[in-house]
Design a protein around this motif. Structure first.
Motif, PDB file in Angstrom:
ATOM      1  N   GLY A  88      24.033  34.491 -87.294  1.00  0.00           N
ATOM      2  CA  GLY A  88      24.139  33.028 -87.315  1.00  0.00           C
ATOM      3  C   GLY A  88      25.222  32.525 -88.258  1.00  0.00           C
ATOM      4  N   GLN A  89      26.207  33.377 -88.579  1.00  0.00           N
ATOM      5  CA  GLN A  89      27.289  32.963 -89.470  1.00  0.00           C
ATOM      6  C   GLN A  89      28.524  32.580 -88.664  1.00  0.00           C
ATOM      7  OE1 GLN A  89      27.395  36.560 -91.719  1.00  0.00           O
ATOM      8  NE2 GLN A  89      25.572  36.036 -92.888  1.00  0.00           N
ATOM      9  N   GLN A  90      29.457  31.931 -89.343  1.00  0.00           N
ATOM     10  CA  GLN A  90      30.640  31.438 -88.630  1.00  0.00           C
ATOM     11  C   GLN A  90      31.857  32.331 -88.867  1.00  0.00           C
ATOM     12  OE1 GLN A  90      30.270  27.415 -90.376  1.00  0.00           O
ATOM     13  NE2 GLN A  90      30.593  26.672 -88.287  1.00  0.00           N
ATOM     14  N   ALA A  91      32.761  32.309 -87.866  1.00  0.00           N
ATOM     15  CA  ALA A  91      33.976  33.110 -87.975  1.00  0.00           C
ATOM     16  C   ALA A  91      35.197  32.257 -87.686  1.00  0.00           C
ATOM     17  CB  ALA A  91      33.922  34.287 -87.003  1.00  0.00           C
ATOM     18  N   LEU A  92      36.283  32.620 -88.352  1.00  0.00           N
ATOM     19  CA  LEU A  92      37.554  31.936 -88.161  1.00  0.00           C
ATOM     20  C   LEU A  92      38.555  32.974 -87.667  1.00  0.00           C
ATOM     21  CD1 LEU A  92      38.550  29.050 -89.472  1.00  0.00           C
ATOM     22  CD2 LEU A  92      39.862  30.580 -90.894  1.00  0.00           C
ATOM     23  N   LEU A  93      39.202  32.692 -86.538  1.00  0.00           N
ATOM     24  CA  LEU A  93      40.212  33.626 -86.035  1.00  0.00           C
ATOM     25  C   LEU A  93      41.566  32.950 -86.103  1.00  0.00           C
ATOM     26  CD1 LEU A  93      38.375  35.170 -82.961  1.00  0.00           C
ATOM     27  CD2 LEU A  93      38.580  36.091 -85.280  1.00  0.00           C
ATOM     28  N   PHE A  94      42.503  33.648 -86.712  1.00  0.00           N
ATOM     29  CA  PHE A  94      43.793  33.041 -86.993  1.00  0.00           C
ATOM     30  C   PHE A  94      44.918  33.743 -86.232  1.00  0.00           C
ATOM     31  CE2 PHE A  94      47.669  33.414 -89.555  1.00  0.00           C
ATOM     32  CZ  PHE A  94      48.039  32.096 -89.644  1.00  0.00           C
ATOM     33  N   LEU A  95      45.715  32.936 -85.544  1.00  0.00           N
ATOM     34  CA  LEU A  95      46.917  33.472 -84.898  1.00  0.00           C
ATOM     35  C   LEU A  95      47.952  32.366 -84.932  1.00  0.00           C
ATOM     36  CD1 LEU A  95      48.479  35.574 -83.247  1.00  0.00           C
ATOM     37  CD2 LEU A  95      47.467  34.606 -81.194  1.00  0.00           C
ATOM     38  N   ASN A  96      49.081  32.637 -85.544  1.00  0.00           N
ATOM     39  CA  ASN A  96      50.036  31.547 -85.729  1.00  0.00           C
ATOM     40  C   ASN A  96      50.929  31.368 -84.504  1.00  0.00           C
ATOM     41  OD1 ASN A  96      50.831  29.405 -87.182  1.00  0.00           O
ATOM     42  ND2 ASN A  96      52.212  30.516 -88.536  1.00  0.00           N
TER      43      ASN A  96
ATOM     44  N   THR B 144      31.920  33.437 -92.905  1.00  0.00           N
ATOM     45  CA  THR B 144      31.811  34.710 -93.600  1.00  0.00           C
ATOM     46  C   THR B 144      32.815  35.725 -93.067  1.00  0.00           C
ATOM     47  OG1 THR B 144      30.078  35.296 -92.049  1.00  0.00           O
ATOM     48  CG2 THR B 144      29.378  34.469 -94.203  1.00  0.00           C
ATOM     49  N   LEU B 145      33.357  35.460 -91.866  1.00  0.00           N
ATOM     50  CA  LEU B 145      34.321  36.406 -91.302  1.00  0.00           C
ATOM     51  C   LEU B 145      35.618  35.685 -90.957  1.00  0.00           C
ATOM     52  CD1 LEU B 145      35.052  39.216 -90.066  1.00  0.00           C
ATOM     53  CD2 LEU B 145      34.151  38.348 -87.900  1.00  0.00           C
TER      54      LEU B 145
ATOM     55  N   PRO C 129      28.767  36.572 -99.063  1.00  0.00           N
ATOM     56  CA  PRO C 129      30.056  37.215 -99.286  1.00  0.00           C
ATOM     57  C   PRO C 129      30.914  37.181 -98.023  1.00  0.00           C
ATOM     58  CG  PRO C 129      28.324  38.862 -99.085  1.00  0.00           C
ATOM     59  CD  PRO C 129      27.650  37.520 -99.081  1.00  0.00           C
ATOM     60  N   GLY C 130      32.214  37.241 -98.193  1.00  0.00           N
ATOM     61  CA  GLY C 130      33.117  37.151 -97.061  1.00  0.00           C
ATOM     62  C   GLY C 130      33.720  38.489 -96.684  1.00  0.00           C
ATOM     63  N   GLU C 131      34.160  38.550 -95.418  1.00  0.00           N
ATOM     64  CA  GLU C 131      34.802  39.752 -94.922  1.00  0.00           C
ATOM     65  C   GLU C 131      36.043  39.312 -94.147  1.00  0.00           C
ATOM     66  OE1 GLU C 131      32.315  41.927 -92.222  1.00  0.00           O
ATOM     67  OE2 GLU C 131      33.765  43.561 -92.012  1.00  0.00           O
ATOM     68  N   VAL C 132      37.137  40.041 -94.322  1.00  0.00           N
ATOM     69  CA  VAL C 132      38.373  39.691 -93.646  1.00  0.00           C
ATOM     70  C   VAL C 132      38.899  40.915 -92.914  1.00  0.00           C
ATOM     71  CG1 VAL C 132      40.750  38.860 -93.924  1.00  0.00           C
ATOM     72  CG2 VAL C 132      38.942  38.000 -95.431  1.00  0.00           C
ATOM     73  N   ILE C 133      39.280  40.745 -91.649  1.00  0.00           N
ATOM     74  CA  ILE C 133      39.886  41.840 -90.898  1.00  0.00           C
ATOM     75  C   ILE C 133      41.287  41.413 -90.472  1.00  0.00           C
ATOM     76  CG2 ILE C 133      39.761  43.212 -88.785  1.00  0.00           C
ATOM     77  CD1 ILE C 133      36.749  43.208 -89.104  1.00  0.00           C
TER      78      ILE C 133
END
Ligand SMILES: [Zn+2]
Ligand SMILES: [Zn+2]
Length: 755
Positions: A445-453, A579-580, A618-622
């Motif tokens: 139930g956490q949120q994710a942000l996906l980044f592509l410029n 969190t992601l 805590p956060g996680e970054v890929i």
């Protein structure tokens, strides 16, 4: 009937009371010169340095606006034609001494004309005589018009003027248009009253935008961290007994830079002074702006692009009259007409949006430093990823560095994993690691942000058989495919077209889309996780005013699980549920022919990674990349600014690039390819002979060799002394401008883009 020419010769010069050196507003003309005009005796008492005047300019009889810089008693030497000042503006517009000095500096530093610089410093619209009068002036009976009976008598054969005069006497403060409307006549009636000296026009004193934010001074119980307290302690004496100093506030994302700004401003306000806060873009930093409004209430003026010209004018005057204590705004707010400036804050000082990309090409950070020096007050440059120019200034002793090394609420920096996409043959959108992480975060139930410029669906349409790539017909760039309306679009000129079904070159029917954009990423998330609610934020979804804010609010309040976006999502946002963070392709920026590519890549990675884990979890970054060994990526994922800066500075020092040297880029553009080339070649010749230690690159075609139908050529001057390069460029432009036909020439000092 033809009027006699306004000019007189020197022999008649004693008809003038004195001479005024005037900066005239004539667009790109005029250079950095002041023009001498005669002051007719009738105007002598009203002409003074800083006054706005109207003067004849050029061959025609056109009147243009200007500002008096100096008064001299002696006529200029030589046999020259001196024209008289036609009129003095009756408005209160006046350029202060600071404004005049700043305009002269801008003309040199930004290679602007003084007229262009002056325009930045007067109230919006003030240089346009007509707009100015229509929009903001109100009518008042002139104090000299003492004898109303005489006026009544004089107007007995002019019923419209008489009616207007009565209206102005009984209700002063109406605009000329309002007076005319009440009497059902044209504004000419009012104008003639003004011309006869019976009616004065003054800036209207009614404010168009009463602020709605209530004053709330409580601090919401914010306790400062040790690092925040230490940073404030260092600045306190400069803030209270003001002295110029430039501070770099280097704080990792989430370290609480804004709270330090707020406290510093409180100290400044306590001694009755004003503060200016610059943010990169108001729409992208709603939270920061809201915090200033919360803390300082009605004493804040927020200057944003949504304000109409009249509203801007009102805010300008509110600031000038000292009714505003804190001015928050983007780039041009640096010119806010504070009369008791105590502090300037430049938040996210590394942002390239602080550089104006068209003439006058000023950098708001440099203007902020200039103004802070003028007022002898501190300037705070804040960033998680400072520009190398500012870092270098601290190493040279020109600025003081203050560090906020930890997040304010003590959350750990997120754990970062780098995925080498070369291991995953083909071109998958998401590596298995990212798919797995997305699944588990969504399950919790956490949120994710996906980044592509990169926006759109796919950045290229190609023919695998003959190598054809669909390009814009008037810009030298590939067209991007957009799935939502099935068009090919040019991201530079906006042109749209239907994609061809067969290759226009070889007739093959097997055209392919190559590469990915945010639209495709969002679609892929929806395919892999059908239950996930996906939002997208890029230029295509934020075209309507306020839409950026709506998407942000929807995500913040948990109405969506995944947000896919371009660099818009990397800015100063705080969404506790994220969190992601997934970075789809970290190395896009490294492939541009621009020496700032690694710096931008590093900054974006830090900013994006900093979005993860700002709440309790805590956060996680890929980070997916094809260049995991590149130093911008390695240090970016670690958010290790000093390690990145060390490597980048070594490379810049070797190449003589800023901050070790300076660059001035010269551009020539024209719808005619030959004219553009000839213009650039002529510039190159005019720049020679080069002084020692200055080198010249080009002329050559710009990397973006065609833009909106204009062919583009460029040259670059490089050398250790920026002032030398600027005056070289100004001289060459002046020499070429006279005989350049059909080609535009411009110089860009310390360019932020080399495309
Ligand atoms: Zn083909
Ligand atoms: Zn185009």
């Amino acid at each position: 009937m033809r009027e006699r020419p306004l000019s007189i010769f020197r022999e008649d010069a004693d008809t003038f009371a004195s001479y005024a050196e005037v900066a005239v507003d004539v667009g790109g003309q005029g250079g950095d010169q002041l023009f001498t005009y005669g002051v007719p005796p009738a105007l002598a008492s009203r002409v003074a340095p800083g006054k706005q005047v109207f003067v004849p300019f050029g061959e025609g009889r056109a009147r243009v606006s200007g500002v008096v810089f100096r008064i001299t008693m002696n006529p200029p030497a030589g046999r020259v034609v001196i024209k008289p000042i036609a009129d003095v503006s009756s408005s209160a517009n006046e350029l202060t001494e600071e404004g005049r000095e700043l305009a002269l500096w801008l003309a040199r530093d930004a290679l602007a004309t003084i007229g262009q610089a002056v325009r930045l410093l007067l109230p919006p619209g003030a240089t346009d005589e007509r707009v100015h009068a229509r929009m903001v002036l109100s009518c008042h009976p002139a104090p000299e018009a003492r004898d109303p009976d005489l006026i009544q008598q004089a107007l007995r054969h002019a019923p419209a003027q008489k009616a207007c005069w009565d209206t102005i006497c009984s209700s002063p403060g109406l605009t000329p248009a309002e007076v005319a409307a009440r009497n059902r006549c044209t504004r000419a009636a009012v104008t003639s009253l003004v011309r006869r000296g019976w009616v004065l026009l003054r800036p209207r004193e009614i404010r168009r935008t009463p602020p709605s934010v209530a004053q709330r001074m409580e601090r919401n119980g914010v306790r400062l961290t040790d690092a925040q307290a230490e940073a404030l302690r260092c600045m306190t004496s400069d803030l209270q007994a003001p002295a110029y100093r430039s501070y770099l506030l280097h704080g990792v994302t989430g370290s609480g830079k804004t709270e330090v700004y707020l406290r510093a401003i409180e100290l400044v306000l306590a001694r009755g002074a004003q503060a200016i806060v610059l943010v990169p873009e108001i729409a992208l930093t709603p939270q920061t702006v809201a915090r200033f409004q919360e803390r300082f209430g009605d004493r804040v003026a927020v200057l944003h692009s949504g304000l109409g010209r009249g509203e801007r004018y009102d805010e300008w005057w509110r600031i000038r009259r000292g009714e505003v204590s804190v001015v928050v705004g983007a780039r041009s707010a640096v010119f806010a007409p504070c009369t008791n400036l105590g502090l300037i804050v430049v938040d996210e000082e590394h942002e390239t949006s602080y550089k104006q990309e068209e003439s006058p090409r000023y950098h708001a950070r440099d203007v902020a430093i200039w103004r802070a020096r003028w007022w002898s007050v501190p300037v705070i440059l804040g960033s998680a990823t400072p520009s190398l120019e500012t870092l270098f200034a601290t190493q040279q002793g020109a600025a003081v560095r203050l560090n906020l090394p930890e997040r304010a609420q003590g959350q750990p920096l997120p754990v970062v994993r780098v995925v080498d996409m070369r291991r995953h043959g083909g071109v998958p959108l998401f590596a298995p690691e990212l798919v797995e992480a997305l699944g588990s975060h969504l399950d919790r139930g956490q949120q994710a942000l996906l980044f592509l410029n990169r926006r759109g669906y796919a950045p290229a349409l190609i023919c695998p058989e003959c190598g054809y790539v669909a390009q814009c017909s008037i810009c030298s760039v590939n067209l991007c495919y957009h799935e939502e309306d099935r068009t090919l679009r040019c991201h530079y000129c906006g042109a749209r077209s239907r994609p061809p079904t067969v290759c226009p070159h070889c007739g093959s029917r097997f055209l392919r889309l190559r590469g990915v954009g945010t639209e495709r990423v969002a679609q892929e998330v929806a395919r892999l996780f059908p239950k996930a609610r996906v939002l997208r934020m890029d230029l295509d979804t934020t075209g309507v005013q306020g839409s950026h804010q709506r998407i942000y609010e929807a995500f913040r309040t948990g109405e969506a699980d995944v947000l896919v976006g371009t660099q818009m999502v990397a800015k100063g946002w705080d969404v506790a549920g994220v969190t992601l963070v997934g970075v789809i392709q970290a190395d896009i920026g490294l492939r541009q022919p621009d020496y700032r590519g690694p710096e931008r890549t590093f900054q974006l990675l830090c900013q994006v990674a900093g979005r993860a884990g700002r709440g309790a979890l805590p956060g996680e970054v890929i980070v997916q990349t094809y260049a995991p060994e590149h130093y911008a990526i390695r240090h970016g994922v670690q958010q290790d600014f000093d390690a990145f800066a060390e490597e980048e500075l070594a490379l810049r020092a070797h190449a003589g690039f800023p901050p070790f040297g300076h660059l001035v880029r010269l551009l020539a553009w024209s719808p005619n390819a030959r004219a553009a080339e000839d213009g650039a070649v002529a510039l190159g010749e005019a720049l020679r002979p080069l002084p020692e230690a200055v080198s010249l690159w080009g002329p050559s075609e710009a990397p973006l060799k065609q833009l909106r139908g204009q062919f583009r050529w460029h040259l670059a001057l490089q050398g250790p002394d920026g002032a030398v390069l600027r005056s070289l460029a100004a001289r060459a432009l002046g020499a070429c401008a006279r005989h350049a036909r059909g080609v535009h020439l411009a110089a860009d000092p310390d360019p932020v883009s080399m495309l």
